[in-house]
Enzyme design. Sequence first.
Site, PDB file in Angstrom:
ATOM      1  N   ASP A   1       0.781  -1.465  -0.046  1.00 52.92           N
ATOM      2  CA  ASP A   1       0.122  -0.005  -0.141  1.00 52.92           C
ATOM      3  C   ASP A   1       0.670   1.203  -0.073  1.00 52.92           C
ATOM      4  O   ASP A   1       1.809   1.377   0.873  1.00 52.92           O
ATOM      5  CB  ASP A   1      -0.736  -0.043   1.264  1.00 52.92           C
ATOM      6  CG  ASP A   1      -1.697   1.093   1.368  1.00 52.92           C
ATOM      7  OD1 ASP A   1      -2.827   1.150   0.376  1.00 52.92           O
ATOM      8  OD2 ASP A   1      -1.676   1.964   1.969  1.00 52.92           O
TER       9      ASP A   1
ATOM     10  N   GLU B   1       1.938  -0.199  -4.844  1.00 52.51           N
ATOM     11  CA  GLU B   1       1.059   1.093  -5.296  1.00 52.51           C
ATOM     12  C   GLU B   1       1.740   2.339  -5.018  1.00 52.51           C
ATOM     13  O   GLU B   1       2.110   2.482  -3.853  1.00 52.51           O
ATOM     14  CB  GLU B   1      -0.310   0.886  -4.247  1.00 52.51           C
ATOM     15  CG  GLU B   1      -1.212   2.127  -4.502  1.00 52.51           C
ATOM     16  CD  GLU B   1      -2.187   2.480  -3.293  1.00 52.51           C
ATOM     17  OE1 GLU B   1      -3.055   3.237  -3.927  1.00 52.51           O
ATOM     18  OE2 GLU B   1      -1.855   2.037  -2.339  1.00 52.51           O
TER      19      GLU B   1
END
Length: 333
Positions: free
Chosen positions: A258, A295
Amino acid sequence: MKTGALFHGDRVLFSVWAPEKEKMLLHVVQPSDMIFEMAKDRWGYFTIEIADYAEGWQYFYRFDGKNDLPDPTSHFQPEGVHGPSQVIDHSSYCWHDTAWRGVPVNDMIIYEIHVGTFTPEGTFSAIIPFLDELSGFGINTIELMPVAQFPGSRNWGYDSVYPYAVQNSYGGPDGLKQLVDACHRSGIAVLLDVVYNHLGPEGNYLSSFGPYFTGKYKVPWGDAINYDDAWSDGVREYFSENPGHWFANYHIDGLRVDAIHSIYDFSAVHFWELVNDKVNLAEQQLGRRFYMIAESDLNSPRVVRSTEMGGFGFDCQWLDDFHHALYAILNSK
């Protein structure tokens, strides 16, 4: 040094990093109430080795003589984020995927799953009956949204507070292993969404143990995780060991990491270089390929450049420019 409750044969080494504390007690609450004083080394790690077989023991750490806190490296929180940690012997699970070699990242057809809402039961085991149907659609990879322990029984998972523990309401460690095992038998790889840029507020006891956070930088969630300030070596070790935990103990095929751009680190060796070098080592030790997907809103070639060439070493990254352009086109009709 690795932290947590680690098995060495029939012995368990309990280890916790708390460099600014002078004393640490291991408080076992199940199967019976026992207290053990731990020894501190020069790097701030408190350890004690228990000779008796301790699988299933529930325990806390105590450094002020009265307040019990769960293990920051807990592998299972059976009663949630505020309850005791439980010792897990990962070698006791019988795997059936010894012939599994994974799916090449370029061939992956990924289906993202939120465990809590994919089925009415909201558990790992409830997903298994749908694997043949997913495979029939052409899906060869599922990506599980974060399953590290978070407060309550259902949420997105991005405010987890125990990076090494599997959510109790989803089925805990055995539930995740059974799902991964079933996926591999069905020819489906498993990616796991992980969060190393912040932790949630409720049940987050890391700062009670040590300088895991720093006011040197600010992120949308408050103080940043301490990757380059004083005492950061222990913090870097804690988080950089996490990918190998998922690969070795849960046979996960890869991680979707993330918001890597939300980590601030100006060390000589960037945190992501450290992480991906350890992933490469895990590949050599475990004899199979693991994939790291970033990401990132950086749109930078450094993200996927090898660490030997000064890059972060990820295998691929989400291309936010493409995502935003496609979203704009779809919503302009």
